[in-house]
Design a protein around this motif. Structure first.
Motif, mmCIF file in Angstrom:
data_model
loop_
_atom_site.group_PDB
_atom_site.id
_atom_site.type_symbol
_atom_site.label_atom_id
_atom_site.label_comp_id
_atom_site.label_asym_id
_atom_site.label_seq_id
_atom_site.Cartn_x
_atom_site.Cartn_y
_atom_site.Cartn_z
ATOM 1 N N GLN A 71 0.996 -1.384 -0.012
ATOM 2 C CA GLN A 71 0.036 -0.047 -0.059
ATOM 3 C C GLN A 71 0.641 1.323 -0.103
ATOM 4 O OE1 GLN A 71 -2.587 0.247 3.470
ATOM 5 N NE2 GLN A 71 -3.985 1.787 2.478
ATOM 6 N N ARG A 72 0.340 2.278 -0.582
ATOM 7 C CA ARG A 72 1.215 3.536 -0.812
ATOM 8 C C ARG A 72 1.416 4.081 0.509
ATOM 9 N NH1 ARG A 72 -0.547 8.211 -4.241
ATOM 10 N NH2 ARG A 72 -2.368 8.167 -2.989
ATOM 11 N N ILE A 73 2.407 4.579 0.810
ATOM 12 C CA ILE A 73 2.823 5.171 2.161
ATOM 13 C C ILE A 73 1.606 6.454 2.468
ATOM 14 C CG2 ILE A 73 4.441 6.835 3.421
ATOM 15 C CD1 ILE A 73 6.684 5.469 1.811
ATOM 16 N N LEU A 74 1.467 7.190 1.584
ATOM 17 C CA LEU A 74 0.515 8.176 1.508
ATOM 18 C C LEU A 74 -1.025 7.727 2.371
ATOM 19 C CD1 LEU A 74 -0.612 11.341 1.926
ATOM 20 C CD2 LEU A 74 -1.187 10.992 -0.667
ATOM 21 N N ASP A 75 -1.480 6.481 1.429
ATOM 22 C CA ASP A 75 -2.612 5.983 1.804
ATOM 23 C C ASP A 75 -2.452 5.310 3.126
ATOM 24 O OD1 ASP A 75 -3.621 6.619 -0.584
ATOM 25 O OD2 ASP A 75 -3.147 4.896 -1.739
ATOM 26 N N VAL A 76 -1.348 4.479 3.610
ATOM 27 C CA VAL A 76 -1.553 4.157 5.146
ATOM 28 C C VAL A 76 -1.563 5.258 6.108
ATOM 29 C CG1 VAL A 76 0.028 2.784 6.625
ATOM 30 C CG2 VAL A 76 0.088 2.320 4.321
ATOM 31 N N SER A 84 -1.621 14.714 6.329
ATOM 32 C CA SER A 84 -0.921 14.995 4.990
ATOM 33 C C SER A 84 0.222 14.039 5.114
ATOM 34 C CB SER A 84 -0.772 16.495 4.805
ATOM 35 O OG SER A 84 0.189 16.991 5.739
ATOM 36 N N HIS A 85 1.027 13.914 3.926
ATOM 37 C CA HIS A 85 2.423 13.358 3.634
ATOM 38 C C HIS A 85 3.401 14.121 4.635
ATOM 39 C CE1 HIS A 85 5.910 11.559 2.356
ATOM 40 N NE2 HIS A 85 5.317 10.702 1.818
ATOM 41 N N THR A 89 5.227 12.322 7.833
ATOM 42 C CA THR A 89 6.714 12.244 7.540
ATOM 43 C C THR A 89 7.188 12.941 9.062
ATOM 44 O OG1 THR A 89 6.669 12.056 5.301
ATOM 45 C CG2 THR A 89 8.690 12.665 6.416
ATOM 46 N N ARG A 90 6.691 14.088 9.301
ATOM 47 C CA ARG A 90 7.577 14.816 10.368
ATOM 48 C C ARG A 90 7.320 14.058 11.651
ATOM 49 N NH1 ARG A 90 5.458 19.020 9.465
ATOM 50 N NH2 ARG A 90 3.490 18.697 10.822
ATOM 51 N N ALA A 91 6.025 13.554 12.012
ATOM 52 C CA ALA A 91 5.708 12.619 12.965
ATOM 53 C C ALA A 91 6.594 11.447 13.170
ATOM 54 C CB ALA A 91 4.367 12.343 13.114
ATOM 55 N N GLU A 101 10.041 6.480 3.940
ATOM 56 C CA GLU A 101 10.641 5.944 2.784
ATOM 57 C C GLU A 101 11.687 5.288 2.987
ATOM 58 O OE1 GLU A 101 7.840 9.388 1.726
ATOM 59 O OE2 GLU A 101 9.285 9.199 3.126
ATOM 60 N N ASN A 102 12.492 5.748 3.955
ATOM 61 C CA ASN A 102 13.883 4.968 4.292
ATOM 62 C C ASN A 102 13.581 3.734 4.979
ATOM 63 O OD1 ASN A 102 15.565 6.991 2.924
ATOM 64 N ND2 ASN A 102 15.975 7.840 4.956
#
Length: 309
Positions: A71-76, A84-85, A89-91, A101-102
């Motif tokens: 599943q796409r990272i954004l969708d998860v 938002s992405h 990502t910040r959290a 992503e890493n």
């Protein structure tokens, strides 16, 4: 209802609604407490604020999805309430020190915040009496090891502040990464090992250094004449131990949630109640041949609490 039972009820509600909006007021209402008192009680028993806990549990579930699905990272992230992405990502990076992503690319072992079993803090079992809580069974007893056991494996230094207390710190799981490396490299020493028993050992180096040494390896059945490059030999010494046996439904749960909960109970509840502390050493003994269950033992060397330096 005891106060801790109200919090446990709210924790279960959170687990069942992690993909939905969760407000502190709603949680307080489900257990019949005022929001003010509920928040104070929650922080005291869980060691996190309500919304911080919800965020950490959502991130833990996100990690499960990133590891096991395409599943796409954004969708998860959106599924688990991140707006938002960028917000997600910040959290994620603030919590684990790497980007999602890493994480998906490298799949490192991470320390995540597990759902606590609050009731364990209010139950004291006698020696040799099993305690069943959540999906684990634990039992504590004294054990005498007549002869030392020799283990062969890998070793690394771990920063205490990044791993302790158990289950409280988030980020890369350094001992877990060492186990991952050991299982990749152990083929070169397989002829010397009893593959049914593995051992993780922690030796504190002193709080001044903020470090402990962690060893991951297997039980030696044929003592090698010389060590393979990079491998070290460690000993579980003969002597008296307190042993906490833990059983879980599967090995992944055993080495994460069950180990976390059993360690908290042993060190935070059982040993202090018996006026005991331990030498700056502990061992995790894993039995890899158990059928129908996953089991391990935590071994510690007891000391009277009054002698603690």
């Amino acid at each position: 209802m005891h106060a801790y039972e109200a919090i446990e009820q709210s924790l279960t509600f959170i687990e069942e609604h992690l993909t939905k909006e969760i407000s502190t007021e709603e949680l307080a209402n489900t257990v019949g407490l005022s929001p003010f008192y509920f928040q104070r009680l929650f922080k005291r028993l869980v060691n996190k604020t309500v919304q911080e806990y919800v965020k950490l549990r959502r991130l833990a579930k996100v990690i499960e999805n990133l590891k096991s699905t395409d599943q796409r990272i954004l969708d998860v992230a959106l599924d688990y309430g991140f707006s938002s992405h960028a917000n997600f990502t910040r959290a994620f990076k603030e919590t684990y020190g790497i980007t999602p992503e890493n994480y998906r690319r490298d799949l490192p072992m991470l320390n995540t915040f597990d759902k606590p079993e609050v009731s364990m803090n209010y139950v004291l079992v006698d020696e040799g009496v099993p305690l069943v809580v959540g999906n684990i069974v634990l039992e504590i007893h004294k054990k005498t090891l007549e002869k030392p056991e020799i283990y062969l494996g890998l070793e690394t230094e771990v920063r205490i502040s990044e791993q302790m207390p158990v289950g409280e710190s988030t980020g890369v799981d350094v001992p877990g990464q060492l186990w991952k490396r050991y299982h990749m490299e152990k083929a070169s020493i397989a002829a010397t090992l009893n593959t049914t028993v593995e051992m993780g050992m922690s030796h504190a180096k002193g709080t001044a250094q903020n470090l402990f040494t962690y060893f991951a390896g297997g039980l030696v059945q044929n003592n090698p004449d010389r060590l393979q490059d990079g491998f070290v030999k460690r000993e579980l010494a003969a002597g008296e131990y307190i042993v906490c046996r833990v059983e879980a439904e599967n090995f992944e749960d055993l080495v994460t949630v069950a180990l976390d909960q059993a360690s908290k109970y042993l060190f935070g509840i059982w040993l202090p109640h018996h006026n005991l502390t331990t030498e700056p050493f502990s061992a995790e003994k894993y039995y890899r041949d158990s059928e129908g269950m996953a089991c391990m033992e935590i071994w510690v060397k007891p000391l009277p609490l009054k002698n603690k330096s």
